[in-house]
Design a protein around this motif. Structure first.
Motif, PDB file in Angstrom:
ATOM      1  N   UNK A 244       0.833  -1.207   0.000  1.00 30.26           N
ATOM      2  CA  UNK A 244       0.000   0.000   0.000  1.00 30.26           C
ATOM      3  C   UNK A 244       0.867   1.256   0.000  1.00 30.26           C
ATOM      4  N   UNK A 245       1.868   1.244   0.874  1.00 29.49           N
ATOM      5  CA  UNK A 245       2.758   2.405   0.981  1.00 29.49           C
ATOM      6  C   UNK A 245       3.630   2.531  -0.263  1.00 29.49           C
ATOM      7  N   UNK A 246       4.134   1.396  -0.760  1.00 25.69           N
ATOM      8  CA  UNK A 246       4.990   1.415  -1.943  1.00 25.69           C
ATOM      9  C   UNK A 246       4.250   1.989  -3.154  1.00 25.69           C
ATOM     10  N   UNK A 247       2.994   1.588  -3.318  1.00 28.76           N
ATOM     11  CA  UNK A 247       2.200   2.085  -4.442  1.00 28.76           C
ATOM     12  C   UNK A 247       1.720   3.514  -4.208  1.00 28.76           C
ATOM     13  N   UNK A 248       1.371   3.808  -2.959  1.00 33.07           N
ATOM     14  CA  UNK A 248       0.788   5.105  -2.663  1.00 33.07           C
ATOM     15  C   UNK A 248       1.780   6.216  -2.410  1.00 33.07           C
ATOM     16  N   UNK A 249       2.994   5.861  -1.943  1.00 29.64           N
ATOM     17  CA  UNK A 249       3.979   6.877  -1.585  1.00 29.64           C
ATOM     18  C   UNK A 249       4.316   7.834  -2.738  1.00 29.64           C
ATOM     19  N   UNK A 250       4.548   7.334  -3.962  1.00 25.75           N
ATOM     20  CA  UNK A 250       4.831   8.280  -5.052  1.00 25.75           C
ATOM     21  C   UNK A 250       3.697   9.283  -5.274  1.00 25.75           C
ATOM     22  N   UNK A 251       2.446   8.819  -5.165  1.00 26.58           N
ATOM     23  CA  UNK A 251       1.311   9.737  -5.337  1.00 26.58           C
ATOM     24  C   UNK A 251       1.231  10.710  -4.172  1.00 26.58           C
ATOM     25  N   UNK A 252       1.541  10.231  -2.967  1.00 25.14           N
ATOM     26  CA  UNK A 252       1.573  11.118  -1.814  1.00 25.14           C
ATOM     27  C   UNK A 252       2.661  12.167  -1.968  1.00 25.14           C
ATOM     28  N   UNK A 253       3.828  11.728  -2.455  1.00 24.50           N
ATOM     29  CA  UNK A 253       4.930  12.671  -2.690  1.00 24.50           C
ATOM     30  C   UNK A 253       4.574  13.663  -3.798  1.00 24.50           C
ATOM     31  N   UNK A 254       3.848  13.169  -4.815  1.00 20.34           N
ATOM     32  CA  UNK A 254       3.401  14.053  -5.884  1.00 20.34           C
ATOM     33  C   UNK A 254       2.540  15.169  -5.317  1.00 20.34           C
ATOM     34  N   UNK A 255       1.588  14.781  -4.437  1.00 15.99           N
ATOM     35  CA  UNK A 255       0.720  15.774  -3.814  1.00 15.99           C
ATOM     36  C   UNK A 255       1.527  16.721  -2.930  1.00 15.99           C
ATOM     37  N   UNK A 256       2.525  16.154  -2.231  1.00 15.96           N
ATOM     38  CA  UNK A 256       3.366  16.985  -1.363  1.00 15.96           C
ATOM     39  C   UNK A 256       4.155  17.998  -2.190  1.00 15.96           C
TER      40      UNK A 256
END
Length: 462
Positions: A244-256
């Motif tokens: 979940x984190x591996x897939x979601x982290x790039x999108x979270x970083x994108x938002x950041x």
């Protein structure tokens, strides 16, 4: 009764005509995204009309900080949508159940983190951004109330993402419409009747979001035919939370990254004064509605791609990508034309100040064509994310927002400094946005054609 029940049940997007399935799935999401945008828009309209333009500026100035601290939930939500759609498409009940359970637990942990960190960093960030003294206290009150009540926002957005991953976009829509109506009623009551001002709109939003989250939880508990609902599924297991984190982290970083860029640009916007800040709020509210079809089709393409890759049907992914992108571009073209024709009428909803209306309409004309470019970016990025490639959209976002948009905004402002505009012309921030959107679409198309995303499916990987 059976037909109504079927409407609010999971949808298998691996069968049927691709464009029809995409449109059927997208329409409830589009309406839902419009309703979601109406949350903040209702806040802006009500404080602008009942309190004044400075209150409107306060709500808008709080948004970049709010978005920055919500990246945890963006990451969990994107990872959840990808895994749920692929496991649902693969008909893997065990992995689907554990994925949903781990999403719920991670959301609870992230909510506690934001509830603690948010109120502590609010005032320092507002001061760092050169927020005018006339609105800084209102901004702080708004943000603190929002962060303390963050659990409702977090659970609705992530659980609605789970429902959409299962193909049920209608239930998420229904719950959002209920909470949106409640939000408007509470906004008017707290602000117009109780004279609570900016804190009133924050409190109304928090309460309404909590209701939508509770409705999502009730709906998921009733879906026992699709996955298991028990305490065991809530236990964090590395196989699931890591993915979940591996897939979601790039999108979270994108938002950041996007939020940080917005904060840096907001500092430039603040230097132009309260009138331009209020203009920025109005344009971003109208922009939010204009972007909704793009975000809706992008999210729909993520679920559609995830389910079909889970079912190992790449031919449907290819056909659906062409259909979905063409439809998104067509809808964005229509919206662009409508904004150019009726933009002034939309802007006048927020304020009666003629100077502010004229300034806001000028900015909307600058942005208008960018929505067509964003239709391409969102659709193709949605496909890549649905396949499990969340890293490529992250790098593209990094390039167009940090490397491109921020320097261009400050560069144009510097080059247009004059006696009338000592800090530069306010158009600089909007011109930089249009340039970044256009170049972002070109880069996204190039990486999509390269095809790295085709090898990222977690089901085929297993």
């Amino acid at each position: 009764m059976a037909k109504i029940t079927e409407l609010f049940s999971p949808k298998d997007l691996t069968e049927g005509t691709p464009w029809k399935r995409i449109v059927e799935f997208s329409i409830p999401m589009l309406i839902g995204n419009v309703a979601q945008q109406f949350y903040n828009t209702a806040d802006s309209i009500i404080v602008g009309k009942y309190v004044g333009d400075n209150a409107l500026a306060a709500v808008g100035s709080a948004s970049p900080i709010l978005n920055l601290l919500l990246v945890l939930f963006v990451g969990i939500s994107v990872g959840a949508g990808i895994m749920v759609s692929q496991y649902f498409g693969a008909k893997d009940r065990v992995k689907l159940s554990h994925t949903i359970g781990n999403c719920i637990t991670l959301t609870a942990i992230a909510s506690v983190i934001i509830m603690i960190i948010g109120p502590i960093v609010t005032k320092p960030l507002l001061t760092f951004l050169n927020t005018p003294d006339t609105i800084i206290d209102w901004c702080e009150d708004y943000l603190i109330i929002y962060f303390v009540g963050i659990a409702g926002f977090a659970n609705y957005n992530i659980l609605a993402g789970v429902l959409r991953g299962l193909g049920d976009s209608l239930s998420a829509l229904l719950f959002l419409l209920i909470s949106t109506a409640l939000n408007v009623v509470l906004d008017i009551y707290f602000v117009a009747s109780l004279n609570m001002g900016v804190p009133g709109v924050a409190l109304a939003t928090v309460i309404a979001q909590a209701i939508s989250a509770i409705l999502c939880i009730i709906k998921l508990v009733k879906m026992k035919s699709n996955f298991d609902v028990n305490w065991k599924m809530l236990k964090l297991e590395k196989e699931y939370y890591y993915k979940l984190i591996k897939l979601g982290l790039p999108s979270g970083l994108t938002q950041a990254i996007f939020s940080l860029a917005m904060i840096v640009v907001q500092s430039l916007t603040n230097s132009f004064g309260e009138m331009v800040i209020a203009c920025n709020v109005i344009v971003m509210r109208v922009d939010g509605f204009a972007m909704m079809p793009n975000f809706s089709f992008g999210s729909a393409m993520t679920t559609y791609t995830g389910q079909n890759i889970g079912a190992l049907k790449m031919d449907r992914v290819e056909k659906g990508t062409k259909d979905g992108t063409m439809i998104a571009v067509g809808v964005s073209t229509i919206i662009t034309i409508l904004i150019l024709i009726f933009g002034r009428n939309l802007i006048s909803i927020f304020t009666d100040t003629k100077e502010l209306i004229d300034l806001s309409m000028n900015m909307m004309r600058i942005l208008a064509l960018g929505y067509i470019a964003m239709a391409i970016t969102q659709s193709l990025s949605g496909v890549m994310r649905g396949a499990g490639d969340t890293v490529t959209p992250m790098w593209i976002s990094l390039i167009v927002t940090v490397v491109l948009r921020v320097p261009v905004a400050y560069g144009i402002a510097y080059l247009t400094q004059s006696e009338a505009f000592p800090t530069g012309r306010p158009e600089s921030t909007f011109i930089s946005l249009l340039i970044s959107w256009t170049i972002g679409a070109v880069i996204t198309f190039a990486f999509f054609r390269k095809g790295k995303w085709r090898k990222k499916g977690i089901v085929s990987e297993a």
